[in-house]
Design a protein around this motif. Structure first.
Motif, mmCIF file in Angstrom:
data_model
loop_
_atom_site.group_PDB
_atom_site.id
_atom_site.type_symbol
_atom_site.label_atom_id
_atom_site.label_comp_id
_atom_site.label_asym_id
_atom_site.label_seq_id
_atom_site.Cartn_x
_atom_site.Cartn_y
_atom_site.Cartn_z
ATOM 1 N N LEU A 147 49.554 56.881 29.278
ATOM 2 C CA LEU A 147 50.836 57.280 29.845
ATOM 3 C C LEU A 147 51.256 56.340 30.968
ATOM 4 N N ILE A 148 50.284 55.660 31.574
ATOM 5 C CA ILE A 148 50.572 54.727 32.669
ATOM 6 C C ILE A 148 50.546 53.298 32.151
ATOM 7 N N ASN A 241 39.215 45.639 36.002
ATOM 8 C CA ASN A 241 40.437 46.061 35.324
ATOM 9 C C ASN A 241 40.720 47.544 35.558
ATOM 10 N N MET A 242 41.793 47.831 36.289
ATOM 11 C CA MET A 242 42.239 49.201 36.544
ATOM 12 C C MET A 242 41.123 50.062 37.145
ATOM 13 N N VAL A 243 40.442 49.507 38.117
ATOM 14 C CA VAL A 243 39.311 50.194 38.736
ATOM 15 C C VAL A 243 39.584 50.560 40.189
ATOM 16 N N LEU A 244 40.255 49.683 40.922
ATOM 17 C CA LEU A 244 40.407 49.873 42.364
ATOM 18 C C LEU A 244 41.020 51.214 42.740
ATOM 19 N N HIS A 245 41.985 51.690 41.942
ATOM 20 C CA HIS A 245 42.643 52.947 42.326
ATOM 21 C C HIS A 245 41.744 54.159 42.090
ATOM 22 N N HIS A 246 40.538 53.937 41.561
ATOM 23 C CA HIS A 246 39.547 55.012 41.421
ATOM 24 C C HIS A 246 38.448 54.927 42.477
ATOM 25 N N THR A 247 38.461 53.886 43.310
ATOM 26 C CA THR A 247 37.343 53.651 44.224
ATOM 27 C C THR A 247 37.662 54.172 45.624
ATOM 28 N N PRO A 248 36.658 54.750 46.317
ATOM 29 C CA PRO A 248 36.909 55.311 47.651
ATOM 30 C C PRO A 248 37.164 54.264 48.711
ATOM 31 N N ASP A 249 36.663 53.046 48.529
ATOM 32 C CA ASP A 249 36.776 52.009 49.558
ATOM 33 C C ASP A 249 37.061 50.660 48.896
ATOM 34 N N VAL A 269 41.391 40.414 38.900
ATOM 35 C CA VAL A 269 41.714 41.824 39.142
ATOM 36 C C VAL A 269 42.989 42.193 38.410
ATOM 37 N N THR A 270 42.907 43.267 37.629
ATOM 38 C CA THR A 270 44.094 43.869 37.037
ATOM 39 C C THR A 270 44.257 45.231 37.684
ATOM 40 N N GLU A 271 45.422 45.478 38.269
ATOM 41 C CA GLU A 271 45.586 46.699 39.050
ATOM 42 C C GLU A 271 47.044 47.143 39.056
ATOM 43 N N LEU A 272 47.251 48.427 39.292
ATOM 44 C CA LEU A 272 48.603 48.959 39.417
ATOM 45 C C LEU A 272 49.203 48.571 40.759
ATOM 46 N N CYS A 273 50.485 48.239 40.752
ATOM 47 C CA CYS A 273 51.215 48.127 42.008
ATOM 48 C C CYS A 273 51.480 49.543 42.537
ATOM 49 N N GLY A 318 58.241 52.425 34.221
ATOM 50 C CA GLY A 318 58.480 52.248 35.650
ATOM 51 C C GLY A 318 57.286 51.748 36.423
ATOM 52 N N PHE A 319 56.101 51.778 35.820
ATOM 53 C CA PHE A 319 54.926 51.247 36.505
ATOM 54 C C PHE A 319 54.944 49.715 36.444
ATOM 55 N N GLN A 320 54.221 49.092 37.360
ATOM 56 C CA GLN A 320 54.089 47.646 37.362
ATOM 57 C C GLN A 320 52.617 47.286 37.539
ATOM 58 N N ILE A 321 52.178 46.296 36.787
ATOM 59 C CA ILE A 321 50.788 45.854 36.818
ATOM 60 C C ILE A 321 50.717 44.486 37.481
ATOM 61 N N GLN A 322 49.735 44.296 38.332
ATOM 62 C CA GLN A 322 49.497 42.986 38.939
ATOM 63 C C GLN A 322 48.177 42.420 38.425
ATOM 64 N N LEU A 323 48.215 41.179 37.973
ATOM 65 C CA LEU A 323 47.018 40.451 37.565
ATOM 66 C C LEU A 323 46.785 39.372 38.608
ATOM 67 N N ARG A 324 45.613 39.412 39.263
ATOM 68 C CA ARG A 324 45.365 38.531 40.395
ATOM 69 C C ARG A 324 44.098 37.714 40.185
ATOM 70 N N GLN A 325 44.120 36.538 40.704
ATOM 71 C CA GLN A 325 43.001 35.607 40.566
ATOM 72 C C GLN A 325 42.565 35.159 41.969
ATOM 73 N N PHE A 326 41.266 35.310 42.260
ATOM 74 C CA PHE A 326 40.726 34.906 43.556
ATOM 75 C C PHE A 326 39.471 34.062 43.322
ATOM 76 N N PHE A 327 39.254 33.083 44.185
ATOM 77 C CA PHE A 327 38.121 32.184 44.033
ATOM 78 C C PHE A 327 37.220 32.215 45.265
ATOM 79 N N LYS A 328 35.920 32.083 45.024
ATOM 80 C CA LYS A 328 34.974 31.894 46.115
ATOM 81 C C LYS A 328 34.806 30.398 46.329
#
Length: 337
Positions: A147-148, A241-249, A269-273, A318-328
């Motif tokens: 649904l999302i 992928n779609m994990v951060l919004h389930h995590t406490p911290d 990281v794939t996440e909801l805006c 109406g939802f928006q997804i952000q795909l982000r790339q970060f490097f060490k």
């Protein structure tokens, strides 16, 4: 001398008297300084902060009101709840330099052991609530999440981002694989893949897919990012992928995963805006209603990760997804060689 060669330094604006007075009032209390310290990386509701500092809700609400009025604390609505976090220092504002200096000083304060333990208790309660949801709803979670944003809607762009990411292809770590939709893509691109999930029920569903598709180079482990650190599960690429919004911290997740990345490795990281669809809490077990892109950038920066590409996908609902790339950074880049 040419005017083009002149460099004129414009002094940073100073706060006016009323603004400065509000700052001084806000920080003229030891408890409020401790609240600012605790809000460094995470956001908390008033009841959670009352629990952390072991004071009544009315007293905590008063302190938060003072901090909010001064502009040092910002609020964000998550469904029917309001969460508090440190306000960003706005470029060009009169109080920016004061705010940055204040936060820098506050961050030197140590958090008493009793408060640290109560913070961990709040995080444990958040985690338990999330795990309870997945235990009770694993069978129908796919339908609810569709649904999302279903995996089919972001799987191909996520795979394309993976293919454009120049990293070693020895070991990939996926945190929170869900039903395992992204594991075939990882298994075909890396010599070894580890899938880590703190929900045994969801891990069982991922195991079904791994067995059906005979992904022999995929290992499934039950645990969280702290477990991954204890097992030294260092990886060239970590996917979330779609994990951060389930995590406490979420900030801690970034910190842990940055430690797990090999130098030169990438976090994808794939996440909801951020959104205002509060029904997602009850239907999908979401702890957070998505995140602003600046949130992810902030957490990544605190974890010493460098930003790469960003892609935003608008959904019909109406939802928006952000795909982000970060490097060490590599060791050479870190040491300046």
């Amino acid at each position: 001398m040419s005017q083009a060669l002149l460099k004129i330094d414009t002094p940073a604006p100073f706060p006016d008297a009323s603004e400065l007075a509000a700052y001084c009032k806000a920080v003229g209390d030891g408890l409020r300084l401790e609240i600012l310290r605790v809000l460094r990386q995470n956001a908390y509701g008033v009841l959670e902060l009352s629990q952390i500092f072991d004071i009544g809700q009315s007293g905590m609400s008063h302190h938060l009101k003072v901090l909010s009025k001064s502009g040092l604390v910002a609020t964000r609505r998550e469904g029917n709840s309001i969460f508090y976090r440190r306000a960003p220092a706005i470029e060009g504002s009169g109080g920016r330099e004061f705010q940055l200096a204040l936060f820098s000083a506050v961050d030197q304060l140590s958090i008493p052991a009793a408060i640290q333990e109560r913070i961990q208790q709040v995080h444990r309660e958040r985690t338990e609530a999330s795990q309870d949801f997945f235990r009770q709803n694993a069978a129908r979670l796919h339908v609810n999440q569709d649904l999302i944003a279903s995996f089919e809607q972001y799987g191909e762009p996520a795979t394309e981002l993976l293919d454009s990411t120049a990293v070693s292809r020895q070991h990939a770590l996926e945190v929170g694989p869900g039903e395992g939709g992204f594991l075939p893509a990882l298994a075909s691109r890396f010599e070894r893949v580890t899938a880590l999930d703190n929900s045994a029920e969801m891990l069982d569903r991922a195991r079904q897919l791994v067995n059906e598709q005979q992904l022999d180079n995929v290992q499934l482990l039950h645990g969280d990012t702290e477990f991954a650190l204890s097992q030294s599960l260092y990886a060239d690429c970590v996917t979330l992928n779609m994990v951060l919004h389930h995590t406490p911290d979420p900030a801690k997740i970034f910190s842990d995963l940055a430690q797990l990345l090999n130098p030169g490795g990438a976090l994808l990281v794939t996440e909801l805006c951020h959104h205002d669809q509060s029904w997602a809490r009850e239907s999908c077990g979401d702890l957070w209603l998505g995140f602003d892109p600046e949130d992810l950038s902030h957490w990544a920066g605190n974890a010493s990760l460098k930003e790469g590409e960003s892609l935003f996908l608008a959904q019909r609902n109406g939802f928006q997804i952000q795909l982000r790339q970060f490097f060490k950074p590599t060791v050479a880049a870190t040491t300046g060689r």
